[in-house]
Design a protein around this motif. Structure first.
Motif, PDB file in Angstrom:
ATOM      1  N   ARG A  56       0.957  -1.106   0.110  1.00 54.27           N
ATOM      2  CA  ARG A  56      -0.149  -0.105   0.026  1.00 54.27           C
ATOM      3  C   ARG A  56       0.952   1.161  -0.175  1.00 54.27           C
ATOM      4  O   ARG A  56       0.474   2.376  -0.468  1.00 54.27           O
ATOM      5  N   TYR A  87      -6.650  -0.789  -2.528  1.00 50.82           N
ATOM      6  CA  TYR A  87      -6.923  -1.211  -1.039  1.00 50.82           C
ATOM      7  C   TYR A  87      -6.283   0.016  -0.448  1.00 50.82           C
ATOM      8  O   TYR A  87      -5.997  -0.360   0.878  1.00 50.82           O
ATOM      9  N   LYS A  90      -8.730   0.452   2.726  1.00 47.60           N
ATOM     10  CA  LYS A  90      -9.154  -0.456   3.369  1.00 47.60           C
ATOM     11  C   LYS A  90      -8.156  -1.072   4.511  1.00 47.60           C
ATOM     12  O   LYS A  90      -6.791  -0.910   4.158  1.00 47.60           O
ATOM     13  N   TYR A  94      -8.312  -7.956   2.551  1.00 47.27           N
ATOM     14  CA  TYR A  94      -8.086  -8.056   0.957  1.00 47.27           C
ATOM     15  C   TYR A  94      -8.453  -9.234   0.463  1.00 47.27           C
ATOM     16  O   TYR A  94      -8.783  -8.960  -1.003  1.00 47.27           O
TER      17      TYR A  94
END
Length: 116
Positions: A56, A87, A90, A94
């Protein structure tokens, strides 16, 4: 008793287990979903979640950590450029594991592992 055990051994020696998990991770990131046995899906899902959490944030260090598992520069680029940005907001979860029943040959419980 298996108290405080960190992972499943999957009835395989360590190098063989790592190779199996690596190949399934590569297939998951290439195709977006794989069909495998339930214990394998749970182990691959754990590792995939960790790699996506690392991916990420794009940095050289994080790319090297992901490359240590995937061993493919194009796939690492795909993870960082295409998959991980989906993502960003989030905080986990995942991948999804869906049970699909028993395998015909040996009655092993099969599951589909896919990205949410």
């Amino acid at each position: 008793m298996r108290h405080r055990k960190a992972y499943r051994k999957l009835s395989k020696p360590t190098p063989q287990r790592k190779a199996l998990l690596r190949s399934q991770l590569i297939s998951l990131f290439e195709h977006g979903r794989i069909v495998t046995t339930l214990p394998r899906a749970k182990e691959v899902g754990r590792i995939a979640e960790k790699l996506l959490t690392i991916a990420r944030e794009d940095s050289v260090y994080n790319r090297r950590l992901v490359y240590a598992w995937l061993q493919d520069r194009e796939l690492v680029r795909k993870v960082f450029v295409e998959i991980a940005p989906q993502y960003k907001d989030k905080n986990g979860g995942y991948v999804r594991i869906l049970k699909i029943g028993m395998r015909r040959g040996d009655a092993a419980e099969e599951a589909v592992l896919e990205f949410v």
